[in-house]
Write a protein that holds these residues in place. Sequence first.
Motif, PDB file in Angstrom:
ATOM      1  N   LYS A   1     -13.700  46.076  23.795  1.00 51.51           N
ATOM      2  CA  LYS A   1     -13.496  45.216  22.630  1.00 51.51           C
ATOM      3  C   LYS A   1     -13.007  46.036  21.429  1.00 51.51           C
ATOM      4  CE  LYS A   1     -16.048  42.339  19.350  1.00 51.51           C
ATOM      5  NZ  LYS A   1     -17.387  41.947  18.870  1.00 51.51           N
ATOM      6  N   ILE A   2     -13.615  47.201  21.233  1.00 50.88           N
ATOM      7  CA  ILE A   2     -13.217  48.073  20.116  1.00 50.88           C
ATOM      8  C   ILE A   2     -11.788  48.585  20.343  1.00 50.88           C
ATOM      9  CG2 ILE A   2     -13.693  50.315  19.004  1.00 50.88           C
ATOM     10  CD1 ILE A   2     -15.684  48.075  18.228  1.00 50.88           C
ATOM     11  N   ALA A   3     -11.469  48.965  21.562  1.00 48.07           N
ATOM     12  CA  ALA A   3     -10.121  49.458  21.874  1.00 48.07           C
ATOM     13  C   ALA A   3      -9.079  48.375  21.592  1.00 48.07           C
ATOM     14  CB  ALA A   3     -10.054  49.902  23.334  1.00 48.07           C
ATOM     15  N   ARG A   4      -9.370  47.133  21.997  1.00 46.94           N
ATOM     16  CA  ARG A   4      -8.419  46.031  21.780  1.00 46.94           C
ATOM     17  C   ARG A   4      -8.205  45.765  20.303  1.00 46.94           C
ATOM     18  NH1 ARG A   4     -11.376  43.540  26.055  1.00 46.94           N
ATOM     19  NH2 ARG A   4     -10.281  43.977  28.007  1.00 46.94           N
ATOM     20  N   ARG A   5      -9.286  45.775  19.540  1.00 47.85           N
ATOM     21  CA  ARG A   5      -9.160  45.534  18.094  1.00 47.85           C
ATOM     22  C   ARG A   5      -8.361  46.652  17.421  1.00 47.85           C
ATOM     23  NH1 ARG A   5     -12.768  41.739  15.692  1.00 47.85           N
ATOM     24  NH2 ARG A   5     -12.663  42.954  13.756  1.00 47.85           N
ATOM     25  N   LEU A   6      -8.628  47.889  17.806  1.00 49.04           N
ATOM     26  CA  LEU A   6      -7.876  49.015  17.209  1.00 49.04           C
ATOM     27  C   LEU A   6      -6.390  48.880  17.528  1.00 49.04           C
ATOM     28  CD1 LEU A   6     -10.314  51.983  18.018  1.00 49.04           C
ATOM     29  CD2 LEU A   6      -9.821  51.056  15.727  1.00 49.04           C
ATOM     30  N   ALA A   7      -6.071  48.481  18.740  1.00 46.90           N
ATOM     31  CA  ALA A   7      -4.666  48.325  19.146  1.00 46.90           C
ATOM     32  C   ALA A   7      -3.991  47.214  18.346  1.00 46.90           C
ATOM     33  CB  ALA A   7      -4.590  48.044  20.646  1.00 46.90           C
ATOM     34  N   GLN A   8      -4.702  46.081  18.190  1.00 47.85           N
ATOM     35  CA  GLN A   8      -4.151  44.941  17.440  1.00 47.85           C
ATOM     36  C   GLN A   8      -3.939  45.297  15.978  1.00 47.85           C
ATOM     37  OE1 GLN A   8      -7.058  41.854  17.874  1.00 47.85           O
ATOM     38  NE2 GLN A   8      -6.321  41.307  19.937  1.00 47.85           N
ATOM     39  N   GLN A   9      -4.855  46.108  15.434  1.00 47.33           N
ATOM     40  CA  GLN A   9      -4.887  46.322  13.995  1.00 47.33           C
ATOM     41  C   GLN A   9      -4.154  47.583  13.550  1.00 47.33           C
ATOM     42  OE1 GLN A   9      -9.141  46.061  13.679  1.00 47.33           O
ATOM     43  NE2 GLN A   9      -9.116  43.833  13.415  1.00 47.33           N
ATOM     44  N   ARG A  10      -3.717  48.402  14.492  1.00 47.65           N
ATOM     45  CA  ARG A  10      -2.954  49.595  14.115  1.00 47.65           C
ATOM     46  C   ARG A  10      -1.604  49.135  13.572  1.00 47.65           C
ATOM     47  NH1 ARG A  10      -3.714  54.841  12.638  1.00 47.65           N
ATOM     48  NH2 ARG A  10      -2.100  56.252  13.423  1.00 47.65           N
ATOM     49  N   PRO A  11      -1.277  49.492  12.305  1.00 51.33           N
ATOM     50  CA  PRO A  11      -0.008  49.019  11.730  1.00 51.33           C
ATOM     51  C   PRO A  11       1.195  49.493  12.546  1.00 51.33           C
ATOM     52  CG  PRO A  11      -1.464  49.850  10.006  1.00 51.33           C
ATOM     53  CD  PRO A  11      -2.097  50.208  11.325  1.00 51.33           C
ATOM     54  N   ALA A  12       2.158  48.599  12.728  1.00 54.43           N
ATOM     55  CA  ALA A  12       3.320  48.880  13.581  1.00 54.43           C
ATOM     56  C   ALA A  12       4.120  50.077  13.094  1.00 54.43           C
ATOM     57  CB  ALA A  12       4.213  47.642  13.651  1.00 54.43           C
ATOM     58  N   GLU A  13       4.121  50.306  11.777  1.00 56.07           N
ATOM     59  CA  GLU A  13       4.942  51.399  11.238  1.00 56.07           C
ATOM     60  C   GLU A  13       4.255  52.764  11.383  1.00 56.07           C
ATOM     61  OE1 GLU A  13       3.514  49.010   9.553  1.00 56.07           O
ATOM     62  OE2 GLU A  13       2.557  49.786   7.718  1.00 56.07           O
ATOM     63  N   MET A  14       2.996  52.773  11.826  1.00 58.71           N
ATOM     64  CA  MET A  14       2.300  54.056  12.004  1.00 58.71           C
ATOM     65  C   MET A  14       2.453  54.533  13.448  1.00 58.71           C
ATOM     66  SD  MET A  14      -1.221  53.473   9.816  1.00 58.71           S
ATOM     67  CE  MET A  14      -1.771  55.182   9.707  1.00 58.71           C
ATOM     68  N   PRO A  15       2.358  55.867  13.664  1.00 60.46           N
ATOM     69  CA  PRO A  15       2.380  56.341  15.054  1.00 60.46           C
ATOM     70  C   PRO A  15       1.135  55.830  15.784  1.00 60.46           C
ATOM     71  CG  PRO A  15       1.899  58.150  13.524  1.00 60.46           C
ATOM     72  CD  PRO A  15       2.224  56.947  12.686  1.00 60.46           C
ATOM     73  N   PRO A  16       1.163  55.820  17.123  1.00 61.18           N
ATOM     74  CA  PRO A  16      -0.004  55.327  17.853  1.00 61.18           C
ATOM     75  C   PRO A  16      -1.275  56.082  17.444  1.00 61.18           C
ATOM     76  CG  PRO A  16       1.807  55.735  19.367  1.00 61.18           C
ATOM     77  CD  PRO A  16       2.240  56.244  18.020  1.00 61.18           C
ATOM     78  N   LEU A  17      -2.381  55.357  17.421  1.00 60.79           N
ATOM     79  CA  LEU A  17      -3.688  55.949  17.117  1.00 60.79           C
ATOM     80  C   LEU A  17      -4.164  56.734  18.346  1.00 60.79           C
ATOM     81  CD1 LEU A  17      -6.152  55.920  15.099  1.00 60.79           C
ATOM     82  CD2 LEU A  17      -6.895  53.824  16.267  1.00 60.79           C
ATOM     83  N   ASN A  18      -4.537  57.981  18.144  1.00 56.96           N
ATOM     84  CA  ASN A  18      -5.024  58.809  19.249  1.00 56.96           C
ATOM     85  C   ASN A  18      -6.494  58.502  19.503  1.00 56.96           C
ATOM     86  OD1 ASN A  18      -2.636  60.579  19.631  1.00 56.96           O
ATOM     87  ND2 ASN A  18      -3.059  61.037  17.474  1.00 56.96           N
ATOM     88  N   VAL A  19      -6.820  58.212  20.752  1.00 51.73           N
ATOM     89  CA  VAL A  19      -8.139  57.697  21.080  1.00 51.73           C
ATOM     90  C   VAL A  19      -8.827  58.571  22.128  1.00 51.73           C
ATOM     91  CG1 VAL A  19      -9.215  55.797  22.357  1.00 51.73           C
ATOM     92  CG2 VAL A  19      -7.660  55.292  20.478  1.00 51.73           C
ATOM     93  N   LEU A  20     -10.112  58.865  21.857  1.00 48.99           N
ATOM     94  CA  LEU A  20     -10.955  59.521  22.853  1.00 48.99           C
ATOM     95  C   LEU A  20     -12.062  58.549  23.260  1.00 48.99           C
ATOM     96  CD1 LEU A  20     -11.434  63.022  21.136  1.00 48.99           C
ATOM     97  CD2 LEU A  20      -9.615  62.289  22.711  1.00 48.99           C
ATOM     98  N   ILE A  21     -12.452  58.605  24.502  1.00 50.85           N
ATOM     99  CA  ILE A  21     -13.583  57.812  24.987  1.00 50.85           C
ATOM    100  C   ILE A  21     -14.851  58.650  24.811  1.00 50.85           C
ATOM    101  CG2 ILE A  21     -14.671  56.802  27.028  1.00 50.85           C
ATOM    102  CD1 ILE A  21     -11.845  56.242  28.111  1.00 50.85           C
ATOM    103  N   GLN A  22     -15.839  58.068  24.109  1.00 49.88           N
ATOM    104  CA  GLN A  22     -17.117  58.785  23.961  1.00 49.88           C
ATOM    105  C   GLN A  22     -17.970  58.561  25.203  1.00 49.88           C
ATOM    106  OE1 GLN A  22     -19.238  58.176  20.271  1.00 49.88           O
ATOM    107  NE2 GLN A  22     -21.059  59.275  21.012  1.00 49.88           N
TER     108      GLN A  22
END
Length: 237
Positions: free
Chosen positions: A104-125
């Motif tokens: 759920k958190i991953a999906r929200r981060l993907a939806q909310q990352r602004p299109a003009e920014m580079p992809p958000l780098n994600v680590l799984i805890q």
Amino acid sequence: MNSIAERIKEVRNEIARVCEQYQRKQNSVKLIAVSKTKPAADIASAYHAGQRDFGENYVQEAIAKIMQLSEYDITWHFIGPIQSNKTRDIAEHFAWVHSVDRAKIARRLAQQRPAEMPPLNVLIQVNIDDDQAKSGVAPEEVAELAAVINDLPQIQLRGLMTIPAVQSEPSASASSFAAMQRLFLELQSQYKQVDTLSMGMSADWPYAVAAGATMIRIGTAVFGARVNTPKNTGDPA
Ligand SMILES: *Cc1c(COP(=O)(O)O)cnc(C)c1O
């Protein structure tokens, strides 16, 4: 030289020494300076000593400092537990998130990352010691969450993060770090872009470097002890 600058230098020298000890390349371990509870002025001191990557745990506190330091070329890492109502702020202000522990958190981060920014780098805890007090997925849940993240736009799976259970002797975490290294190598064999293993804090980081950590998250050894307030314990969840 102020004491933060001195400590940065000392920690960097120690990292170089430990890398040599474990036959790691000098530049294969990145220092993330954990600045939670510390003022923007302390971050600026570390910056002037050459530090560029900073970790924060509390969204509101972090954003205030990010705004204050907007002229600085800083890479911001979110390393604290994530509430779903804070994902937009994280997606809009950080370059890295170390603490993704559910789809759920991953999906929200993907939806909310602004299109003009580079992809958000994600680590799984990963909750490697099955510690009640820690967030993170169980080792056997990594593959499923990795597949979800890999399919999402605007976020990129880069690896794994862990906080081992508190031990009386830091060396007792060595087996947890070794277990993380095995999980990391397995994930890397599946996803070419996976290159980051975030583990090790002030007390135990040499053991993490011995087990292949590529990012270590150091607060106390850089900024000094944190003063605990009721609002903000300053300690990892
Ligand atoms: C606070 C914190 C750190 C840094 O801890 P120190 O012991 O002060 O080095 C590292 N990682 C996470 C997730 C933290 O919350």
